[in-house]
Write a protein that holds these residues in place. Sequence first.
Motif, PDB file in Angstrom:
ATOM      1  N   GLN A  31     -32.161  -8.490  67.877  1.00 39.07           N
ATOM      2  CA  GLN A  31     -33.024  -7.321  68.047  1.00 39.07           C
ATOM      3  C   GLN A  31     -32.505  -6.501  69.222  1.00 39.07           C
ATOM      4  OE1 GLN A  31     -35.445  -6.353  66.037  1.00 39.07           O
ATOM      5  NE2 GLN A  31     -35.150  -8.144  64.742  1.00 39.07           N
ATOM      6  N   VAL A  32     -32.345  -5.210  69.033  1.00 33.77           N
ATOM      7  CA  VAL A  32     -31.801  -4.331  70.050  1.00 33.77           C
ATOM      8  C   VAL A  32     -32.829  -3.233  70.318  1.00 33.77           C
ATOM      9  CG1 VAL A  32     -29.878  -2.791  70.619  1.00 33.77           C
ATOM     10  CG2 VAL A  32     -29.489  -4.782  69.176  1.00 33.77           C
ATOM     11  N   ASP A  33     -33.028  -2.897  71.600  1.00 36.74           N
ATOM     12  CA  ASP A  33     -33.963  -1.830  71.939  1.00 36.74           C
ATOM     13  C   ASP A  33     -33.454  -0.492  71.419  1.00 36.74           C
ATOM     14  OD1 ASP A  33     -35.663  -3.562  73.251  1.00 36.74           O
ATOM     15  OD2 ASP A  33     -34.703  -3.254  75.210  1.00 36.74           O
ATOM     16  N   MET A  34     -34.397   0.402  71.163  1.00 38.25           N
ATOM     17  CA  MET A  34     -34.050   1.710  70.621  1.00 38.25           C
ATOM     18  C   MET A  34     -33.164   2.465  71.609  1.00 38.25           C
ATOM     19  SD  MET A  34     -36.683   4.472  69.168  1.00 38.25           S
ATOM     20  CE  MET A  34     -36.282   6.175  69.133  1.00 38.25           C
ATOM     21  N   GLY A  35     -32.035   2.976  71.144  1.00 33.61           N
ATOM     22  CA  GLY A  35     -31.111   3.736  71.975  1.00 33.61           C
ATOM     23  C   GLY A  35     -30.113   2.880  72.729  1.00 33.61           C
ATOM     24  N   GLU A  36     -30.284   1.579  72.713  1.00 33.69           N
ATOM     25  CA  GLU A  36     -29.406   0.700  73.477  1.00 33.69           C
ATOM     26  C   GLU A  36     -27.999   0.648  72.901  1.00 33.69           C
ATOM     27  OE1 GLU A  36     -29.239  -3.973  74.869  1.00 33.69           O
ATOM     28  OE2 GLU A  36     -31.125  -3.123  74.171  1.00 33.69           O
ATOM     29  N   SER A  37     -27.883   0.809  71.605  1.00 32.58           N
ATOM     30  CA  SER A  37     -26.561   0.730  70.995  1.00 32.58           C
ATOM     31  C   SER A  37     -25.701   1.933  71.362  1.00 32.58           C
ATOM     32  CB  SER A  37     -26.687   0.625  69.476  1.00 32.58           C
ATOM     33  OG  SER A  37     -27.311   1.793  68.972  1.00 32.58           O
ATOM     34  N   GLY A  38     -26.310   3.015  71.836  1.00 34.15           N
ATOM     35  CA  GLY A  38     -25.547   4.196  72.208  1.00 34.15           C
ATOM     36  C   GLY A  38     -25.147   4.213  73.671  1.00 34.15           C
ATOM     37  N   LEU A  39     -25.493   3.168  74.416  1.00 33.03           N
ATOM     38  CA  LEU A  39     -25.180   3.140  75.842  1.00 33.03           C
ATOM     39  C   LEU A  39     -23.757   2.663  76.086  1.00 33.03           C
ATOM     40  CD1 LEU A  39     -28.467   1.595  77.292  1.00 33.03           C
ATOM     41  CD2 LEU A  39     -27.850   4.000  77.117  1.00 33.03           C
ATOM     42  N   ASP A  41     -21.627   1.482  79.427  1.00 33.57           N
ATOM     43  CA  ASP A  41     -21.761   1.129  80.841  1.00 33.57           C
ATOM     44  C   ASP A  41     -23.150   1.473  81.378  1.00 33.57           C
ATOM     45  OD1 ASP A  41     -19.151   0.169  80.928  1.00 33.57           O
ATOM     46  OD2 ASP A  41     -18.342   2.131  81.478  1.00 33.57           O
ATOM     47  N   GLY A  42     -24.163   1.262  80.576  1.00 31.41           N
ATOM     48  CA  GLY A  42     -25.534   1.502  81.007  1.00 31.41           C
ATOM     49  C   GLY A  42     -25.969   2.948  80.926  1.00 31.41           C
ATOM     50  N   LYS A  43     -25.120   3.854  80.461  1.00 33.32           N
ATOM     51  CA  LYS A  43     -25.455   5.276  80.344  1.00 33.32           C
ATOM     52  C   LYS A  43     -25.193   5.729  78.910  1.00 33.32           C
ATOM     53  CE  LYS A  43     -23.987   6.302  85.048  1.00 33.32           C
ATOM     54  NZ  LYS A  43     -23.059   7.080  85.869  1.00 33.32           N
ATOM     55  N   TYR A  44     -25.857   6.810  78.532  1.00 34.92           N
ATOM     56  CA  TYR A  44     -25.608   7.376  77.217  1.00 34.92           C
ATOM     57  C   TYR A  44     -24.218   7.975  77.172  1.00 34.92           C
ATOM     58  CZ  TYR A  44     -30.489   6.835  75.915  1.00 34.92           C
ATOM     59  OH  TYR A  44     -31.694   6.317  75.617  1.00 34.92           O
ATOM     60  N   ASN A  45     -23.531   7.791  76.058  1.00 36.42           N
ATOM     61  CA  ASN A  45     -22.195   8.337  75.867  1.00 36.42           C
ATOM     62  C   ASN A  45     -22.328   9.809  75.474  1.00 36.42           C
ATOM     63  OD1 ASN A  45     -19.522   8.807  75.400  1.00 36.42           O
ATOM     64  ND2 ASN A  45     -19.368   7.504  73.593  1.00 36.42           N
ATOM     65  N   THR A  46     -22.089  10.698  76.438  1.00 34.25           N
ATOM     66  CA  THR A  46     -22.242  12.130  76.181  1.00 34.25           C
ATOM     67  C   THR A  46     -20.910  12.836  76.002  1.00 34.25           C
ATOM     68  OG1 THR A  46     -22.284  12.564  78.552  1.00 34.25           O
ATOM     69  CG2 THR A  46     -24.415  12.262  77.458  1.00 34.25           C
ATOM     70  N   SER A  47     -19.825  12.089  75.937  1.00 31.90           N
ATOM     71  CA  SER A  47     -18.523  12.735  75.820  1.00 31.90           C
ATOM     72  C   SER A  47     -18.358  13.456  74.487  1.00 31.90           C
ATOM     73  CB  SER A  47     -17.406  11.711  75.994  1.00 31.90           C
ATOM     74  OG  SER A  47     -17.457  10.762  74.946  1.00 31.90           O
ATOM     75  N   HIS A  48     -19.011  12.978  73.449  1.00 32.08           N
ATOM     76  CA  HIS A  48     -18.869  13.601  72.144  1.00 32.08           C
ATOM     77  C   HIS A  48     -19.922  14.672  71.886  1.00 32.08           C
ATOM     78  CE1 HIS A  48     -21.897  10.514  71.546  1.00 32.08           C
ATOM     79  NE2 HIS A  48     -22.296  11.193  70.499  1.00 32.08           N
ATOM     80  N   ILE A  49     -20.886  14.808  72.774  1.00 34.50           N
ATOM     81  CA  ILE A  49     -21.967  15.758  72.540  1.00 34.50           C
ATOM     82  C   ILE A  49     -21.568  17.172  72.956  1.00 34.50           C
ATOM     83  CG2 ILE A  49     -24.359  16.325  73.127  1.00 34.50           C
ATOM     84  CD1 ILE A  49     -24.879  13.359  73.441  1.00 34.50           C
ATOM     85  N   GLY A  50     -20.724  17.315  73.958  1.00 34.90           N
ATOM     86  CA  GLY A  50     -20.296  18.636  74.377  1.00 34.90           C
ATOM     87  C   GLY A  50     -20.931  19.076  75.679  1.00 34.90           C
ATOM     88  N   PHE A  51     -21.495  18.145  76.445  1.00 33.55           N
ATOM     89  CA  PHE A  51     -22.116  18.498  77.712  1.00 33.55           C
ATOM     90  C   PHE A  51     -21.112  18.516  78.866  1.00 33.55           C
ATOM     91  CE2 PHE A  51     -26.028  16.554  75.700  1.00 33.55           C
ATOM     92  CZ  PHE A  51     -26.621  17.777  75.447  1.00 33.55           C
ATOM     93  N   SER A  52     -19.857  18.236  78.620  1.00 28.66           N
ATOM     94  CA  SER A  52     -18.886  18.166  79.698  1.00 28.66           C
ATOM     95  C   SER A  52     -18.527  19.557  80.232  1.00 28.66           C
ATOM     96  CB  SER A  52     -17.626  17.448  79.227  1.00 28.66           C
ATOM     97  OG  SER A  52     -17.053  18.140  78.146  1.00 28.66           O
ATOM     98  N   GLU A  53     -18.663  20.599  79.394  1.00 31.01           N
ATOM     99  CA  GLU A  53     -18.339  21.955  79.808  1.00 31.01           C
ATOM    100  C   GLU A  53     -19.618  22.700  80.177  1.00 31.01           C
ATOM    101  OE1 GLU A  53     -16.292  23.769  76.581  1.00 31.01           O
ATOM    102  OE2 GLU A  53     -14.680  22.301  76.583  1.00 31.01           O
TER     103      GLU A  53
END
Length: 108
Positions: A31-39, A41-53
């Motif tokens: 059983q995995v908590d909601m959103g945990e699979s997207g973490l 190093d303990g943070k959300y992976n935002t590299s593919h979302i486009g927030f870097s620019e």
Amino acid sequence: MIKPKTTKKETRQELESLVEEFIKAKGEIQQVDMGESGLVDGKYNTSHIGFSEPRQDRTPLNHVVAAIQQKKRPPSPPSTAKINNNKPKKKVIYDDFGEPLRWVWEDE
């Protein structure tokens, strides 16, 4: 031969049977908590979302859109046409029993 599309019911049954086979083969479901699979190093992976620019300002192009819409509209017909109300009209002539006999044109 074309393979028929599977229905939702068939897909659900297939998934349930696969889960049951996994459990019968002594598999364990974690059983995995909601959103945990997207973490990452303990943070959300935002590299593919486009927030870097940083956010860029958008250039308004309302005049371009208006010009395109104007080109799409058909030209309006000239409004100089006169309406002729003195046109003859078609009238039905009936016999004594209410059955239509013929059509005649009448001027009004």
